[in-house]
Design an enzyme around this catalytic site. Structure first.
Site, PDB file in Angstrom:
ATOM      1  N   ASP A  48       0.727  -1.290  -0.244  1.00 29.49           N
ATOM      2  CA  ASP A  48       0.163   0.264   0.031  1.00 29.49           C
ATOM      3  C   ASP A  48       0.954   0.938  -0.165  1.00 29.49           C
ATOM      4  OD1 ASP A  48      -1.407  -2.026   1.016  1.00 29.49           O
ATOM      5  OD2 ASP A  48      -2.561  -1.003   1.826  1.00 29.49           O
ATOM      6  N   GLU A  90      -3.896   1.547  -3.105  1.00 30.61           N
ATOM      7  CA  GLU A  90      -5.732   2.025  -2.731  1.00 30.61           C
ATOM      8  C   GLU A  90      -5.381   3.382  -1.057  1.00 30.61           C
ATOM      9  OE1 GLU A  90      -8.145   0.366   0.082  1.00 30.61           O
ATOM     10  OE2 GLU A  90      -6.477   0.170   1.752  1.00 30.61           O
ATOM     11  N   ASN A  91      -4.203   3.873  -0.650  1.00 26.29           N
ATOM     12  CA  ASN A  91      -4.540   4.523  -0.077  1.00 26.29           C
ATOM     13  C   ASN A  91      -3.263   5.936  -0.559  1.00 26.29           C
ATOM     14  OD1 ASN A  91      -3.368   2.346   1.934  1.00 26.29           O
ATOM     15  ND2 ASN A  91      -5.280   3.415   2.825  1.00 26.29           N
ATOM     16  N   ASN A 150     -10.190  -1.832  -0.188  1.00 23.68           N
ATOM     17  CA  ASN A 150     -11.221  -0.940   1.215  1.00 23.68           C
ATOM     18  C   ASN A 150     -11.502   0.025   0.898  1.00 23.68           C
ATOM     19  OD1 ASN A 150      -9.189  -1.413   2.637  1.00 23.68           O
ATOM     20  ND2 ASN A 150     -10.126   0.013   3.707  1.00 23.68           N
ATOM     21  N   HIS A 151     -10.596   1.021   0.069  1.00 24.42           N
ATOM     22  CA  HIS A 151     -10.400   2.619  -0.173  1.00 24.42           C
ATOM     23  C   HIS A 151     -10.602   2.839  -1.468  1.00 24.42           C
ATOM     24  CE1 HIS A 151      -9.803   3.703   4.325  1.00 24.42           C
ATOM     25  NE2 HIS A 151      -9.011   2.568   3.952  1.00 24.42           N
ATOM     26  N   HIS A 182      -5.861  -8.600  -0.746  1.00 24.22           N
ATOM     27  CA  HIS A 182      -6.576  -7.198   1.186  1.00 24.22           C
ATOM     28  C   HIS A 182      -6.623  -7.518   2.149  1.00 24.22           C
ATOM     29  CE1 HIS A 182      -5.792  -2.757   1.066  1.00 24.22           C
ATOM     30  NE2 HIS A 182      -6.764  -2.550   1.143  1.00 24.22           N
TER      31      HIS A 182
END
Length: 271
Positions: A8, A39-40, A67-68, A153
């Site tokens: 990430d 994703e971050n 999840n983001h 993830h």
């Protein structure tokens, strides 16, 4: 074939670290394929089209999310038009985007990349195990594709390990993302699948999993949110793994951690 995966990317520090160190990774390790979990990347939450383009310009072949995935609302508009940007495959079928893609390396070999998200301590989604099986029903390692990469993830290490053992011998590598801390269990499983529970983040490790310390500490100690989580801004450690595969079978011959820059002890794969 040589595969490289980076965990990430958190905020600008993670992006700057990737931009600083990826050229050396490419020169020194000469990977055939680079996968990055992004994703971050946008302020710690989600990704933008511009950031995705910056990653591709650095030589990244595929970007996975988690999840983001849709924290940046603009993602809804462009993810469907970018076949190399993957949200978890076990999102509902009507969710924009895709959870798997097949890309071709410079040498003409095809690689299937699959992204799934765990369900333990995470948002309830479709079964990640069945989701991966649906993709594997359409491709054969060492046949229609030369390698298969699976990014799990997930929060629970047990769920990631279970996925790896279910897929052992049928994919080249299973790597975990999400927990932002590199684990020390890099191994080739008995059936020939490379595995590490978490690749770690590309971000500032003088932090709480990539975020400036004050706000998460306050929430733990007072149980009262005082503001937004903001990414830490110090020098990033870029964390990932290298996997070498057998050209005939697509199974792993070795797996080695990668850690470059920042606070963590550096580690380059031995020659």
């Amino acid at each position: 074939m040589r595969l490289v995966f980076f965990g990430d990317v958190v905020g600008r520090a993670g992006r700057d670290g990737l931009a600083r160190h990826l050229p050396e990774v490419r020169t020194r390790l000469k990977p055939d394929l680079i996968v990055v979990n992004g994703e971050n990347a946008a302020g710690g939450f989600g990704i933008t089209a511009q950031i995705a383009k910056e990653f591709y310009a650095l030589g990244v072949d595929v970007i996975t999310l988690g999840n983001h995935s849709f924290d940046q609302k603009e993602t809804l508009a462009y993810i469907g038009n970018d076949p190399r940007l993957l949200r978890p495959r076990n999102y509902p079928p009507t969710t924009p985007g895709r959870g798997a893609t097949t890309v071709e390396t410079a040498a003409g070999r095809k690689v299937l990349v699959i992204s799934v998200m765990g369900r333990i301590f995470m948002d309830p989604l479709d079964d990640p195990f069945a989701s991966v099986e649906a993709e594997l029903a359409k491709a054969r390692l060492g046949g229609s594709v030369s390698a298969i990469v699976v990014d799990v993830h997930a929060e629970a290490s047990s769920e990631k390990m279970a996925m790896a053992h279910v897929l052992d011998g049928r994919v080249s590598m299973v790597v975990g993302s999400h927990s932002h801390v590199p684990t020390a269990d890099a191994q080739v499983l008995p059936g020939g699948t490379a595995y590490q529970t978490d690749a770690g983040m590309c971000g500032d490790y003088d932090s709480v999993i990539g975020m400036q310390k004050a706000e998460p500490i306050a929430r733990f100690t007072r149980k009262i949110p005082g503001g937004r989580f903001e990414p830490a801004t110090g020098e990033a450690t870029v964390c990932g793994i290298l996997v070498d595969t057998d050209d005939a079978t697509g199974l792993a011959k070795r797996i080695e951690p990668i850690r470059v820059g920042g606070r963590l002890k550096p580690q380059w794969p031995p020659d």
